[in-house]
Each structure stands twice: as structure tokens, then as C-alpha cells.
Design a protein around this motif. Structure first.
Motif, PDB file in Angstrom:
ATOM      1  N   LEU A  20       0.692  -1.404  -0.023  1.00  0.00           N
ATOM      2  CA  LEU A  20       0.109   0.042   0.073  1.00  0.00           C
ATOM      3  C   LEU A  20       0.937   1.267  -0.033  1.00  0.00           C
ATOM      4  O   LEU A  20       1.921   1.290   0.542  1.00  0.00           O
ATOM      5  CB  LEU A  20      -0.686   0.063   1.518  1.00  0.00           C
ATOM      6  N   TRP A  21       0.545   2.271  -0.714  1.00  0.00           N
ATOM      7  CA  TRP A  21       1.299   3.400  -0.577  1.00  0.00           C
ATOM      8  C   TRP A  21       0.300   4.620  -0.916  1.00  0.00           C
ATOM      9  O   TRP A  21      -0.842   4.298  -1.560  1.00  0.00           O
ATOM     10  CB  TRP A  21       2.300   3.322  -1.613  1.00  0.00           C
ATOM     11  N   ILE A  22       0.710   6.075  -1.030  1.00  0.00           N
ATOM     12  CA  ILE A  22       0.030   7.103  -1.368  1.00  0.00           C
ATOM     13  C   ILE A  22       0.871   7.652  -2.507  1.00  0.00           C
ATOM     14  O   ILE A  22       1.951   7.761  -2.684  1.00  0.00           O
ATOM     15  CB  ILE A  22      -0.040   8.104  -0.277  1.00  0.00           C
ATOM     16  N   GLU A  23       0.209   7.952  -3.491  1.00  0.00           N
ATOM     17  CA  GLU A  23       0.793   8.151  -4.620  1.00  0.00           C
ATOM     18  C   GLU A  23       0.366   9.845  -4.940  1.00  0.00           C
ATOM     19  O   GLU A  23      -1.095  10.358  -4.786  1.00  0.00           O
ATOM     20  CB  GLU A  23      -0.195   7.747  -6.021  1.00  0.00           C
ATOM     21  N   GLY A  24       0.861  10.687  -5.611  1.00  0.00           N
ATOM     22  CA  GLY A  24       0.756  12.107  -5.860  1.00  0.00           C
ATOM     23  C   GLY A  24       1.523  12.139  -7.334  1.00  0.00           C
ATOM     24  O   GLY A  24       2.540  12.042  -7.615  1.00  0.00           O
ATOM     25  N   ASP A  25       0.721  12.832  -8.258  1.00  0.00           N
ATOM     26  CA  ASP A  25       1.100  13.071  -9.492  1.00  0.00           C
ATOM     27  C   ASP A  25       1.757  11.590 -10.149  1.00  0.00           C
ATOM     28  O   ASP A  25       2.742  11.777 -11.058  1.00  0.00           O
ATOM     29  CB  ASP A  25       2.510  14.152  -9.277  1.00  0.00           C
ATOM     30  N   PHE A  29       4.889   8.085  -3.237  1.00  0.00           N
ATOM     31  CA  PHE A  29       5.687   8.812  -2.515  1.00  0.00           C
ATOM     32  C   PHE A  29       5.749   8.538  -0.810  1.00  0.00           C
ATOM     33  O   PHE A  29       6.592   8.659  -0.121  1.00  0.00           O
ATOM     34  CB  PHE A  29       5.745  10.197  -2.875  1.00  0.00           C
ATOM     35  N   TRP A  30       4.459   8.055  -0.490  1.00  0.00           N
ATOM     36  CA  TRP A  30       4.185   7.450   1.014  1.00  0.00           C
ATOM     37  C   TRP A  30       4.197   6.220   0.925  1.00  0.00           C
ATOM     38  O   TRP A  30       3.397   5.680   0.355  1.00  0.00           O
ATOM     39  CB  TRP A  30       3.357   8.256   1.633  1.00  0.00           C
TER      40      TRP A  30
END
Lengths: 124, 124
Positions: A20-25, A29-30
Motif C-alpha cells: 500500500l502506498w500514497i501516490e501524487g502526480d 511517495f508515501w
DNA sequence: AAGCGTTATTCCCGTAAAGATATAACGATG
DNA sequence: CATCGTTATATCTTTACGGGAATAACGCTT
């Protein structure tokens, strides 16, 4: 008779896993890696030592920190070069909030995986 | 005042993402890739054509099929060399059941991700 | 017997990711 | 002003992975 997962697996040692992760653009990144790194930075006060404790190269650690800072509104890690101990790093309040959030998110995810795994086990 | 995710992100274009798979003996073996490959094998009747449709090398496709078969109780893909059209492959009933199961699992996972993403959006 | 398209397998190569190394800048301290 | 440990960055090396080519076996068709 319709085939079920009963007929498929060799043994009962299968499990549902995931990441699991957090995505931006469009870029991650997290994730677990950054979070763990931040926690080590917090406890050691140094990117260098944090990297060593994690068996990670300083370069990679620095790249993570750099991406974290550049993709966030305010810096996650504030660094200082030179000085008493040659410099050092500490994590921001925002970083601590983010770590906390990520731990909770991860906990919910683990529950999801466990539930799916046990329902898979029932089928086998 | 305590920091929240409101203070952390640059824009509102962040989302929670992840990947999911089924593991046996410590190695991944069921995931989106294999499932999609099996579906293409089913529709084309050929590992070769399935690989081409997916822009994947035959070697990799064969490796996936091989691992799938070796880690399952019964073969997922039954292959034939030589013959009328030079050979071909078809997927087993067990494979179809597994595809169905995986689709449902994936659906539940997507719902989880969407719920987490929207609750993250609320915080930003 | 030759031809065909597929499965099955090995080997080599290019690229991309990661690691290791080197070096400069920095600023308090003595 | 020399020392120290750190941040910051470039560069080189090494490794891992997948692609592609090459080759054989296979069995039906003609």
C-alpha cells in the motif's frame, strides 16, 4: 460440479498479501519504507545513521527524503549541515502526523488482508 | 493546534493505491498479470498470441504459465505441441474458477482503496 | 518427406535500478 | 584556522531483469 479453490491449491499455506502506498502526480511517495526511515531519523537525529540502521545506502535515504520534501507542502525533514556535530536532521510535526496516519491506514489494510486470507483458507 | 494532513499536501491530487497478490511458499504466484495472461490464453488458444496481445515476450509468458502450473495442485494451462495448428493451449476449469475468485477479490480491494482515498481527500 | 505454427529451452545483450566511492560544502568548537 | 561528522551531489561500477534471437521437438496436413 463446479470447481472451487478446494481443487486448486497444493497445500493450505497460501495467503493474500499486498502493499500500500500514497501516490501524487503518478508517483509513489508515501509508503512503509519512507515511514520507517523517518522514524529512524527521528530517533537518531541523522539521515546517515538512520540509513545505516536500516542497512540502506545514504544515497537512497537522501533520495527518499528529497522526494518526500519536494512533494509535500512543507518539509518533512529539516536538515542542517555543519555545526556542533557536523549537522543533523529532524522530522517536522507534519511528518509525525503523517506517520501516525500511515500507521492507522496500514492497520486497516492488514485487517483487510487477514480477513481475505482467512476466507481464502476456508475455501481451501 | 495539532497538525493534520490538511497542512501536509501540496495539492488535492493524492490517492491511496496498492497491489494485491496470493502468495505460496513465500513467492507471489497469483496476481493481476497472470490473471490477464490466462484470459488472453483462453480467448486466443495460444500462449504465443496471448503474449503478443499483451506486449509481453513469449519467454515471460511461458515462465508465468510454468510457475502457475508448478505451484498448483492441478494444471492451470494445458498445452499441446504439434498438431493441426502447430499446437496450442487452453486453460483448465480450475483456472476459470481462480480467475473468477481473483476478480471478486480485486473488486473488494478496489473498494477498500477508494474508501481510503476518499477519506484521505476529506482530510486534505 | 516436407512444411507449418506452436511449445519448450538456452544463451547473449542492453538497459535500468541499486550500490559503492569520491568529494565538496558547511558551521560550531577548540 | 584545523578538525569533525554531517549533508549534498556527481560519477563510476555492479547487479538484476527482461527482451530477443536461436534451436529443438512435436504432430497434423499435404
Amino acid at each position: 460440479m463446479k470447481k472451487s479453490t478446494k481443487d486448486i491449491f497444493k497445500k493450505g499455506s497460501y495467503s493474500v498479501k499486498g502493499s500500500l502506498w500514497i501516490e501524487g502526480d503518478g508517483t509513489r511517495f508515501w509508503g512503509p519504507g519512507p515511514v520507517e526511515l523517518l522514524e529512524h531519523i527521528e530517533s537518531t537525529g541523522s539521515i546517515n545513521q538512520a540509513a545505516k540502521e536500516m542497512g540502506m545506502s545514504y544515497k537512497k535515504a537522501w533520495e527518499i527524503v528529497s522526494r518526500l520534501n519536494s512533494m509535500s507542502k512543507e518539509p518533512m525533514v529539516v536538515t542542517a549541515t555543519g555545526g556542533e556535530k557536523g549537522g543533523g536532521s529532524s522530522i517536522s510535526v507534519a511528518a509525525k502526523a503523517m506517520i501516525e496516519y500511515h500507521h492507522q491506514l496500514r492497520e486497516r489494510f492488514l485487517q483487510f488482508l487477514e480477513a481475505e486470507t482467512s476466507s481464502l483458507q476456508e475455501m481451501i
